[in-house]
Design a protein around this motif. Structure first.
Motif, PDB file in Angstrom:
ATOM      1  N   PRO A  93      -1.938  22.489   6.630  1.00  0.00           N
ATOM      2  CA  PRO A  93      -0.895  21.794   7.375  1.00  0.00           C
ATOM      3  C   PRO A  93      -1.421  20.838   8.436  1.00  0.00           C
ATOM      4  CG  PRO A  93      -0.262  24.072   7.037  1.00  0.00           C
ATOM      5  CD  PRO A  93      -1.679  23.949   6.543  1.00  0.00           C
ATOM      6  N   ASP A  94      -2.453  21.251   9.181  1.00  0.00           N
ATOM      7  CA  ASP A  94      -2.942  20.362  10.235  1.00  0.00           C
ATOM      8  C   ASP A  94      -3.538  19.083   9.658  1.00  0.00           C
ATOM      9  OD1 ASP A  94      -5.124  21.775   9.161  1.00  0.00           O
ATOM     10  OD2 ASP A  94      -6.261  21.693  11.034  1.00  0.00           O
ATOM     11  N   GLN A  95      -4.152  19.194   8.482  1.00  0.00           N
ATOM     12  CA  GLN A  95      -4.710  18.006   7.848  1.00  0.00           C
ATOM     13  C   GLN A  95      -3.623  17.118   7.248  1.00  0.00           C
ATOM     14  OE1 GLN A  95      -8.030  16.867   7.875  1.00  0.00           O
ATOM     15  NE2 GLN A  95      -7.861  18.380   9.524  1.00  0.00           N
ATOM     16  N   ALA A  96      -2.519  17.717   6.817  1.00  0.00           N
ATOM     17  CA  ALA A  96      -1.394  16.916   6.353  1.00  0.00           C
ATOM     18  C   ALA A  96      -0.853  16.055   7.489  1.00  0.00           C
ATOM     19  CB  ALA A  96      -0.297  17.818   5.793  1.00  0.00           C
ATOM     20  N   THR A  97      -0.735  16.642   8.667  1.00  0.00           N
ATOM     21  CA  THR A  97      -0.291  15.892   9.842  1.00  0.00           C
ATOM     22  C   THR A  97      -1.274  14.783  10.182  1.00  0.00           C
ATOM     23  OG1 THR A  97       0.858  17.818  10.728  1.00  0.00           O
ATOM     24  CG2 THR A  97       0.308  16.085  12.281  1.00  0.00           C
ATOM     25  N   THR A 126       0.815  -1.207   0.000  1.00  0.00           N
ATOM     26  CA  THR A 126       0.000   0.000   0.000  1.00  0.00           C
ATOM     27  C   THR A 126       0.850   1.257   0.000  1.00  0.00           C
ATOM     28  OG1 THR A 126      -1.741  -1.157   1.235  1.00  0.00           O
ATOM     29  CG2 THR A 126      -1.830   1.251   1.219  1.00  0.00           C
ATOM     30  N   ILE A 127       0.477   2.191  -0.882  1.00  0.00           N
ATOM     31  CA  ILE A 127       1.075   3.523  -0.936  1.00  0.00           C
ATOM     32  C   ILE A 127       0.004   4.531  -0.542  1.00  0.00           C
ATOM     33  CG2 ILE A 127       1.966   5.312  -2.492  1.00  0.00           C
ATOM     34  CD1 ILE A 127       3.381   3.147  -4.059  1.00  0.00           C
ATOM     35  N   GLY A 128       0.353   5.471   0.328  1.00  0.00           N
ATOM     36  CA  GLY A 128      -0.570   6.529   0.713  1.00  0.00           C
ATOM     37  C   GLY A 128      -0.380   7.748  -0.170  1.00  0.00           C
ATOM     38  N   TYR A 129      -1.463   8.491  -0.376  1.00  0.00           N
ATOM     39  CA  TYR A 129      -1.392   9.705  -1.195  1.00  0.00           C
ATOM     40  C   TYR A 129      -2.088  10.847  -0.463  1.00  0.00           C
ATOM     41  CZ  TYR A 129      -2.698  13.036  -4.861  1.00  0.00           C
ATOM     42  OH  TYR A 129      -2.907  14.174  -5.589  1.00  0.00           O
ATOM     43  N   LEU A 130      -1.317  11.876  -0.132  1.00  0.00           N
ATOM     44  CA  LEU A 130      -1.867  13.082   0.496  1.00  0.00           C
ATOM     45  C   LEU A 130      -2.211  14.086  -0.598  1.00  0.00           C
ATOM     46  CD1 LEU A 130       0.572  13.491   3.515  1.00  0.00           C
ATOM     47  CD2 LEU A 130      -1.823  12.804   3.615  1.00  0.00           C
ATOM     48  N   ALA A 131      -3.491  14.199  -0.919  1.00  0.00           N
ATOM     49  CA  ALA A 131      -3.951  15.089  -1.983  1.00  0.00           C
ATOM     50  C   ALA A 131      -4.134  16.501  -1.439  1.00  0.00           C
ATOM     51  CB  ALA A 131      -5.272  14.575  -2.542  1.00  0.00           C
ATOM     52  N   ALA A 132      -4.045  17.483  -2.349  1.00  0.00           N
ATOM     53  CA  ALA A 132      -4.337  18.885  -2.008  1.00  0.00           C
ATOM     54  C   ALA A 132      -5.317  19.403  -3.050  1.00  0.00           C
ATOM     55  CB  ALA A 132      -3.063  19.717  -1.981  1.00  0.00           C
ATOM     56  N   GLU A 190      -4.079   4.281  -1.020  1.00  0.00           N
ATOM     57  CA  GLU A 190      -4.965   4.875  -0.016  1.00  0.00           C
ATOM     58  C   GLU A 190      -4.811   6.393  -0.127  1.00  0.00           C
ATOM     59  OE1 GLU A 190      -6.828   3.801   2.731  1.00  0.00           O
ATOM     60  OE2 GLU A 190      -6.525   1.628   2.656  1.00  0.00           O
ATOM     61  N   SER A 191      -5.928   7.131  -0.185  1.00  0.00           N
ATOM     62  CA  SER A 191      -5.867   8.583  -0.355  1.00  0.00           C
ATOM     63  C   SER A 191      -6.432   9.321   0.844  1.00  0.00           C
ATOM     64  CB  SER A 191      -6.635   9.005  -1.619  1.00  0.00           C
ATOM     65  OG  SER A 191      -6.030   8.470  -2.768  1.00  0.00           O
ATOM     66  N   PHE A 192      -5.902  10.526   1.074  1.00  0.00           N
ATOM     67  CA  PHE A 192      -6.358  11.402   2.164  1.00  0.00           C
ATOM     68  C   PHE A 192      -6.232  12.832   1.654  1.00  0.00           C
ATOM     69  CE2 PHE A 192      -6.142  13.984   5.923  1.00  0.00           C
ATOM     70  CZ  PHE A 192      -6.841  13.303   6.913  1.00  0.00           C
ATOM     71  N   ASP A 193      -7.329  13.574   1.643  1.00  0.00           N
ATOM     72  CA  ASP A 193      -7.322  14.952   1.130  1.00  0.00           C
ATOM     73  C   ASP A 193      -6.997  15.928   2.260  1.00  0.00           C
ATOM     74  OD1 ASP A 193      -9.739  17.013  -0.719  1.00  0.00           O
ATOM     75  OD2 ASP A 193      -7.630  17.307  -0.248  1.00  0.00           O
ATOM     76  N   THR A 194      -5.877  16.615   2.136  1.00  0.00           N
ATOM     77  CA  THR A 194      -5.479  17.593   3.157  1.00  0.00           C
ATOM     78  C   THR A 194      -6.123  18.959   2.947  1.00  0.00           C
ATOM     79  OG1 THR A 194      -3.585  18.518   1.947  1.00  0.00           O
ATOM     80  CG2 THR A 194      -3.218  16.469   3.198  1.00  0.00           C
ATOM     81  N   GLY A 195      -6.674  19.204   1.742  1.00  0.00           N
ATOM     82  CA  GLY A 195      -7.196  20.533   1.441  1.00  0.00           C
ATOM     83  C   GLY A 195      -6.106  21.593   1.443  1.00  0.00           C
ATOM     84  N   GLY A 196      -4.847  21.159   1.357  1.00  0.00           N
ATOM     85  CA  GLY A 196      -3.735  22.098   1.397  1.00  0.00           C
ATOM     86  C   GLY A 196      -3.456  22.661   2.781  1.00  0.00           C
TER      87      GLY A 196
END
Length: 387
Positions: free
Chosen positions: A75-79, A24-30, A67-73
């Protein structure tokens, strides 16, 4: 590592059908935020890379899954995304986050949790340097602007004077305006006339442009995301400015010349990918990228450097997983994450989509720098730097 073709590398990444414990690779989207124009299609490139690798047997006989997770750009969501991937999922490595402001908080979290992260865009100097699990598939702006000014001198462009316009409410833009650009201009031996600041969300840039027009310069070096640059270009032309704008990775948007129109004619930027290169791998990537956009009912556009960087991050992870013998076994997860990190640290002249790519001691990629000019609503290749 021996210099081999990426095709050969990918063919070596396994041979059997997908089995249990996929990798599994994770992807932090913005997908929203100030850099969404540059980031919103990175997922397309990630999908293409995973499809290409899985079509050749995956890695160590196992499929790559995302696996994806949207940070919305934010910083707190990236963490939050890094914590989620590290603690709640079988993720072995993370693509992203996008911006410097996100990386400044997510990299320490990833270091504490022991999971590799690689940004496709953060370019403020030394952001990954303090950490062992942090990487950036970008080249910092000081390096790229040094080469941009070399091209300006070599091509004989008017460069008797320079001003700076930069945003104060974005981490990389502020770093550009207060440190990177002044240093690069001084190193190039050019006179810096003045520096003006603005806000990313500012509606009216007439006051800042009026200040710039008090001492018109041949060049205006811009440290902003794409949207403020559009407004700046329009206002500069409205007030009669005749010089060129300069930009780096923060505005390396494939659509920017068309969006700026005549206001941006002559703008020069640096990029680490040029979709107009006449080589088989670039053409194949552009074709697949545009086909995916068409399938999804989205506007068909050229991929930008961050799309190419996202593709190459997946390729580097796949290679590191293969070299590390990754199995996806949950009891080995911490060990395998660290082994992947160690393989990434060794990368030298990796045969990436964008050309030979190495990871330096700061965790940043060293790769070809292209100088592009806005002409007739498109980017045109002016120069490239291989060092």
């Amino acid at each position: 590592m021996k210099r081999v073709s990426l095709v050969a590398v990918l063919l070596a990444l396994g041979g059997g059908a997908a089995q249990a414990d996929d990798l599994t690779i994770g992807y932090l989207a913005a997908n929203t935020g100030p850099f969404s124009a540059l980031a919103k299609r990175n997922a397309i490139a990630v999908e293409i890379a995973i499809d290409d690798i899985n079509a050749k047997g995956g890695v160590n006989g196992k499929k790559l899954v995302l696996e994806s997770f949207d940070t919305g750009g934010k910083p707190d969501q990236a963490t939050a995304g890094v914590t989620h991937f590290a603690e709640d999922t079988p993720t072995l490595a993370i693509v992203g986050p996008f911006s410097t402001s996100e990386c400044r908080v997510s990299f320490p979290t990833g270091e504490r949790l022991g999971i590799p992260q690689m940004s496709m865009a953060s370019s403020a100097p030394k952001v990954a340097a303090p950490f062992t699990y942090a990487f950036r598939n970008t080249t910092d702006e000081a390096y790229t602007y040094e080469r941009l000014f070399k091209t300006i001198k070599a091509k004989g462009y008017a460069a008797n004077s320079v001003s700076i316009a930069y945003a104060t409410d974005d981490a990389v833009s502020e770093s550009l305006g207060t440190k990177v650009l002044p240093d690069a201009i001084k190193k190039a031996g050019l006179p810096l006339e003045q520096s003006v600041s603005l806000r990313v969300a500012a509606f009216d840039l007439a006051p800042q442009v009026s200040q710039l027009m008090q001492k018109p310069t041949d060049l205006i070096a811009v440290g902003t995301p794409p949207e403020p640059m559009l407004k700046l270009a329009a206002e500069l032309r409205r007030q009669g400015h005749k010089g060129r704008m300069l930009g780096g990775s923060t505005v390396a948007d494939a659509e920017l010349p068309a969006r700026m129109g005549p206001n941006g004619e002559g703008t020069l930027i640096t990029a680490t990918f040029f979709s107009g290169l006449d080589d088989e791998r670039t053409r194949d990537f552009v074709m697949k990228f545009q086909a995916k956009l068409k399938e999804k009912g989205e506007p068909v556009v050229e991929p930008n450097q961050f799309d190419a960087a996202s593709y190459d991050i997946v390729s580097m992870y796949a290679y590191a997983m293969q070299q590390a013998g990754a199995t996806g076994d949950k009891d080995k997860r911490a060990v395998e994450r660290t082994a992947i990190r160690d393989q990434l640290r060794k990368l030298n002249k990796f045969p990436a989509l964008v050309g030979p790519l190495s990871i330096n001691a700061d965790g940043d990629a060293i790769k070809v720098i292209y100088v592009l000019e806005a002409k007739g609503g498109k980017w045109v290749l002016v120069d490239k730097h291989l060092d």
